[in-house]
Design a protein around this motif. Structure first.
Motif, PDB file in Angstrom:
ATOM      1  N   TYR A  44       9.672  15.977 -12.287  1.00  0.00           N
ATOM      2  CA  TYR A  44       9.000  14.823 -11.688  1.00  0.00           C
ATOM      3  C   TYR A  44       9.887  14.178 -10.631  1.00  0.00           C
ATOM      4  O   TYR A  44      11.118  14.180 -10.742  1.00  0.00           O
ATOM      5  CB  TYR A  44       8.706  13.740 -12.740  1.00  0.00           C
ATOM      6  N   VAL A  45       9.228  13.589  -9.637  1.00  0.00           N
ATOM      7  CA  VAL A  45       9.897  12.709  -8.697  1.00  0.00           C
ATOM      8  C   VAL A  45       9.114  11.401  -8.694  1.00  0.00           C
ATOM      9  O   VAL A  45       7.886  11.398  -8.852  1.00  0.00           O
ATOM     10  CB  VAL A  45       9.960  13.325  -7.277  1.00  0.00           C
ATOM     11  N   ALA A  46       9.818  10.283  -8.554  1.00  0.00           N
ATOM     12  CA  ALA A  46       9.147   8.983  -8.614  1.00  0.00           C
ATOM     13  C   ALA A  46       9.838   7.991  -7.692  1.00  0.00           C
ATOM     14  O   ALA A  46      11.012   8.158  -7.325  1.00  0.00           O
ATOM     15  CB  ALA A  46       9.147   8.449 -10.047  1.00  0.00           C
ATOM     16  N   GLN A  47       9.080   6.951  -7.348  1.00  0.00           N
ATOM     17  CA  GLN A  47       9.605   5.908  -6.468  1.00  0.00           C
ATOM     18  C   GLN A  47       8.956   4.577  -6.833  1.00  0.00           C
ATOM     19  O   GLN A  47       7.745   4.515  -7.049  1.00  0.00           O
ATOM     20  CB  GLN A  47       9.295   6.260  -5.017  1.00  0.00           C
ATOM     21  N   ILE A  48       9.769   3.539  -6.915  1.00  0.00           N
ATOM     22  CA  ILE A  48       9.288   2.218  -7.310  1.00  0.00           C
ATOM     23  C   ILE A  48       9.750   1.191  -6.282  1.00  0.00           C
ATOM     24  O   ILE A  48      10.929   1.170  -5.908  1.00  0.00           O
ATOM     25  CB  ILE A  48       9.837   1.831  -8.701  1.00  0.00           C
ATOM     26  N   PHE A  49       8.822   0.360  -5.832  1.00  0.00           N
ATOM     27  CA  PHE A  49       9.137  -0.741  -4.922  1.00  0.00           C
ATOM     28  C   PHE A  49       8.740  -2.025  -5.625  1.00  0.00           C
ATOM     29  O   PHE A  49       7.558  -2.279  -5.853  1.00  0.00           O
ATOM     30  CB  PHE A  49       8.371  -0.579  -3.610  1.00  0.00           C
ATOM     31  N   SER A  50       9.726  -2.820  -6.016  1.00  0.00           N
ATOM     32  CA  SER A  50       9.486  -4.005  -6.829  1.00  0.00           C
ATOM     33  C   SER A  50       9.876  -5.266  -6.066  1.00  0.00           C
ATOM     34  O   SER A  50      10.986  -5.357  -5.523  1.00  0.00           O
ATOM     35  CB  SER A  50      10.299  -3.913  -8.130  1.00  0.00           C
ATOM     36  N   ILE A  51       8.949  -6.231  -6.026  1.00  0.00           N
ATOM     37  CA  ILE A  51       9.167  -7.478  -5.292  1.00  0.00           C
ATOM     38  C   ILE A  51       9.275  -8.633  -6.284  1.00  0.00           C
ATOM     39  O   ILE A  51       8.380  -8.845  -7.108  1.00  0.00           O
ATOM     40  CB  ILE A  51       8.011  -7.753  -4.316  1.00  0.00           C
ATOM     41  N   GLY A  52      10.363  -9.376  -6.218  1.00  0.00           N
ATOM     42  CA  GLY A  52      10.578 -10.501  -7.115  1.00  0.00           C
ATOM     43  C   GLY A  52       9.868 -11.755  -6.643  1.00  0.00           C
ATOM     44  O   GLY A  52       9.382 -11.840  -5.511  1.00  0.00           O
ATOM     45  N   ASP A  53       9.811 -12.758  -7.517  1.00  0.00           N
ATOM     46  CA  ASP A  53       9.169 -14.026  -7.168  1.00  0.00           C
ATOM     47  C   ASP A  53       9.864 -14.714  -5.997  1.00  0.00           C
ATOM     48  O   ASP A  53       9.248 -15.495  -5.262  1.00  0.00           O
ATOM     49  CB  ASP A  53       9.163 -14.969  -8.378  1.00  0.00           C
ATOM     50  N   ASP A  54      11.155 -14.424  -5.822  1.00  0.00           N
ATOM     51  CA  ASP A  54      11.912 -15.042  -4.735  1.00  0.00           C
ATOM     52  C   ASP A  54      11.808 -14.256  -3.432  1.00  0.00           C
ATOM     53  O   ASP A  54      12.439 -14.612  -2.430  1.00  0.00           O
ATOM     54  CB  ASP A  54      13.380 -15.205  -5.128  1.00  0.00           C
ATOM     55  N   GLY A  55      11.016 -13.177  -3.444  1.00  0.00           N
ATOM     56  CA  GLY A  55      10.836 -12.377  -2.239  1.00  0.00           C
ATOM     57  C   GLY A  55      11.801 -11.219  -2.105  1.00  0.00           C
ATOM     58  O   GLY A  55      11.633 -10.367  -1.224  1.00  0.00           O
ATOM     59  N   SER A  56      12.822 -11.163  -2.952  1.00  0.00           N
ATOM     60  CA  SER A  56      13.758 -10.040  -2.901  1.00  0.00           C
ATOM     61  C   SER A  56      13.057  -8.775  -3.381  1.00  0.00           C
ATOM     62  O   SER A  56      12.172  -8.828  -4.237  1.00  0.00           O
ATOM     63  CB  SER A  56      14.983 -10.325  -3.773  1.00  0.00           C
ATOM     64  N   ALA A  57      13.441  -7.638  -2.824  1.00  0.00           N
ATOM     65  CA  ALA A  57      12.773  -6.383  -3.162  1.00  0.00           C
ATOM     66  C   ALA A  57      13.792  -5.285  -3.429  1.00  0.00           C
ATOM     67  O   ALA A  57      14.822  -5.195  -2.750  1.00  0.00           O
ATOM     68  CB  ALA A  57      11.834  -5.967  -2.036  1.00  0.00           C
ATOM     69  N   TYR A  58      13.485  -4.466  -4.416  1.00  0.00           N
ATOM     70  CA  TYR A  58      14.344  -3.342  -4.769  1.00  0.00           C
ATOM     71  C   TYR A  58      13.536  -2.053  -4.772  1.00  0.00           C
ATOM     72  O   TYR A  58      12.346  -2.043  -5.109  1.00  0.00           O
ATOM     73  CB  TYR A  58      14.965  -3.550  -6.152  1.00  0.00           C
ATOM     74  N   VAL A  59      14.204  -0.979  -4.394  1.00  0.00           N
ATOM     75  CA  VAL A  59      13.617   0.350  -4.451  1.00  0.00           C
ATOM     76  C   VAL A  59      14.392   1.174  -5.467  1.00  0.00           C
ATOM     77  O   VAL A  59      15.631   1.177  -5.466  1.00  0.00           O
ATOM     78  CB  VAL A  59      13.657   1.048  -3.076  1.00  0.00           C
ATOM     79  N   TYR A  60      13.657   1.846  -6.339  1.00  0.00           N
ATOM     80  CA  TYR A  60      14.248   2.769  -7.300  1.00  0.00           C
ATOM     81  C   TYR A  60      13.693   4.159  -7.005  1.00  0.00           C
ATOM     82  O   TYR A  60      12.474   4.327  -6.871  1.00  0.00           O
ATOM     83  CB  TYR A  60      13.895   2.372  -8.734  1.00  0.00           C
ATOM     84  N   LYS A  61      14.580   5.138  -6.897  1.00  0.00           N
ATOM     85  CA  LYS A  61      14.172   6.520  -6.675  1.00  0.00           C
ATOM     86  C   LYS A  61      14.639   7.349  -7.865  1.00  0.00           C
ATOM     87  O   LYS A  61      15.784   7.215  -8.307  1.00  0.00           O
ATOM     88  CB  LYS A  61      14.764   7.054  -5.369  1.00  0.00           C
ATOM     89  N   LEU A  62      13.737   8.188  -8.380  1.00  0.00           N
ATOM     90  CA  LEU A  62      14.026   8.932  -9.597  1.00  0.00           C
ATOM     91  C   LEU A  62      13.587  10.383  -9.457  1.00  0.00           C
ATOM     92  O   LEU A  62      12.605  10.677  -8.769  1.00  0.00           O
ATOM     93  CB  LEU A  62      13.310   8.306 -10.802  1.00  0.00           C
ATOM     94  N   ALA A  63      14.305  11.264 -10.135  1.00  0.00           N
ATOM     95  CA  ALA A  63      13.919  12.671 -10.213  1.00  0.00           C
ATOM     96  C   ALA A  63      14.408  13.210 -11.549  1.00  0.00           C
ATOM     97  O   ALA A  63      15.548  12.939 -11.950  1.00  0.00           O
ATOM     98  CB  ALA A  63      14.511  13.471  -9.057  1.00  0.00           C
ATOM     99  N   PHE A  64      13.538  13.964 -12.241  1.00  0.00           N
ATOM    100  CA  PHE A  64      13.865  14.464 -13.573  1.00  0.00           C
ATOM    101  C   PHE A  64      13.528  15.944 -13.689  1.00  0.00           C
ATOM    102  O   PHE A  64      12.521  16.405 -13.151  1.00  0.00           O
ATOM    103  CB  PHE A  64      13.070  13.721 -14.660  1.00  0.00           C
ATOM    104  N   SER A  65      14.359  16.651 -14.414  1.00  0.00           N
ATOM    105  CA  SER A  65      14.094  18.040 -14.770  1.00  0.00           C
ATOM    106  C   SER A  65      14.515  18.212 -16.221  1.00  0.00           C
ATOM    107  O   SER A  65      15.711  18.258 -16.526  1.00  0.00           O
ATOM    108  CB  SER A  65      14.883  19.003 -13.869  1.00  0.00           C
TER     109      SER A  65
END
Length: 285
Positions: free
Chosen positions: A204-225
Motif C-alpha cells: 500500500y501507499v498512502a498520503q494524509i493532509f491534515s489541517i488543524g484548528d489553528d490553520g497549521s497543516a501536516y502531510v504524512y506519507k506512508l508505504a507498506f509491504s
C-alpha cells in the motif's frame, strides 16, 4: 514512563479501530441474513436511487461497490479500508515500539502519534458500503450523534454531531479497480482532512493532509509491504498532488522527517536532521 504511555495510546487506537471493524462486520452480516419469509430487508439501507442496470451499457464511469471480478479483491469499500488499516497498524505499531524501546530514539516515537490519531477521524470509512444500520451500530457505539449515511455508486458520506456540538462529515470515493479510497473530511463545513491510499504491487501507499484548528497543516506519507514500511511527515501550506499508484516504497523518504523498518533494521531522519540506523529488538510488554 512516557514511552510506555505512547505505545499504550497507539495500541488503544488500533484496538478501538479493530473493535469497530468487528462490530461493523457483525452488523453487516446480520443485515444480510434473509428473513423467515425470504423477503429482502430494506431497513437501514441508504436512501439512494439506483438506476436499473443496462447489461449492454458501459458502466466504467460509475463503479458499484457490489463485489469484484478480481480474485481476492475487497467486496466493499469498508472491507478495503479494513485491510489497509490493518496493514498500517502493524507497521506503525512496530515502528513505534522500535523507536520507543531504543534509549537513543525514545523521544522520536512521539512523531508517530499524529499519524495514529488521525485514524480516529477516519472511523466512519469503516461503514462505507454497509448502509445506515451498520453505521448507526458502530458509530453509535462510540457515542456519536445524529448519524446520517448516504451512498451513490462508489461515493459515500457519513455525517454526525460531535460531543462539542460541531458538525463532522467524511466523504469518500472508492475505486474498486485500483483498490483505492480517497476521503475528504469537513468540520462545520470547513475542509480539515484529505486521506487517501492505493493498493500497489508491493502493498500500500498512502498520503494524509491534515489541517488543524489553528490553520497549521501536516502531510504524512506512508508505504507498506507486509510488516515492512516507512512513514514520512512534514509541515506544509498546501495539499500535495494526489497519489498515482506509481509511488515506490521509498515514497515517504521525500519528507524531511521519516522513519522506516525493514525486517529488524530501522532507519530514519529525525525532525532535527539526525540520521538513525539501528537494529529493532521487540519489547516484552
Amino acid at each position: 514512563m512516557f514511552t510506555a504511555k505512547n505505545r499504550s495510546t497507539m495500541q488503544i487506537v488500533y484496538r478501538l479501530t479493530a473493535i469497530i471493524l468487528a462490530v461493523l462486520l457483525l452488523a453487516s452480516c446480520a443485515r444480510n441474513v434473509p428473513s423467515s419469509e425470504d423477503k429482502p430487508d430494506d431497513k437501514g439501507k441508504p436512501e439512494v436511487t439506483v438506476q436499473p442496470e443496462d447489461k449492454g451499457s458501459d458502466n466504467s464511469g460509475q463503479q458499484q461497490d457490489k463485489g469484484s471480478n478480481a480474485p481476492g479483491s475487497p467486496a466493499t469499500a469498508a472491507e478495503s479500508y479494513s485491510n489497509f488499516a490493518t496493514a498500517k497498524g502493524d507497521v506503525i505499531t512496530m515502528l513505534s515500539d522500535a523507536l520507543a524501546n531504543n534509549p537513543d530514539t525514545a523521544l522520536y516515537s512521539m512523531s508517530l502519534l499524529g499519524v495514529v490519531m488521525v485514524d480516529l477521524a477516519m472511523l466512519p470509512a469503516s461503514s462505507f458500503g454497509l448502509g445506515q444500520e451498520a453505521a448507526n451500530t458502530a458509530l453509535g457505539f462510540l457515542g456519536l450523534k445524529d448519524i446520517e449515511y448516504t451512498e451513490s455508486g462508489n461515493q459515500y458520506s457519513v455525517k454526525h454531531t460531535r460531543d462539542d456540538g460541531r458538525k463532522y462529515e467524511l466523504q469518500g470515493v472508492y475505486d474498486k479497480a485500483a483498490d483505492s479510497l480517497k476521503c475528504k473530511a469537513f468540520l462545520d463545513g470547513s475542509h480539515c482532512l484529505t486521506y487517501e491510499y492505493r493498493k500497489t504491487s508491493y502493498g500500500y501507499v498512502a498520503q494524509i493532509f491534515s489541517i488543524g484548528d489553528d490553520g497549521s497543516a501536516y502531510v504524512y506519507k506512508l508505504a507498506f509491504s507486509d510488516r515492512n514500511g516507512a512513514v514520512g511527515m512534514s509541515e506544509e501550506s498546501a495539499e500535495p498532488p494526489a497519489l498515482t499508484g506509481s509511488e515506490t516504497i521509498d515514497f515517504p523518504k521525500q519528507c524531511p522527517e521519516w522513519y522506516a523498518i525493514d525486517g529488524d533494521a530501522v532507519t530514519g531522519v529525525t525532525s532535527d536532521g539526525k540520521e538513525l540506523s539501528f537494529v529493532y529488538t521487540p519489547s516484552e510488554d
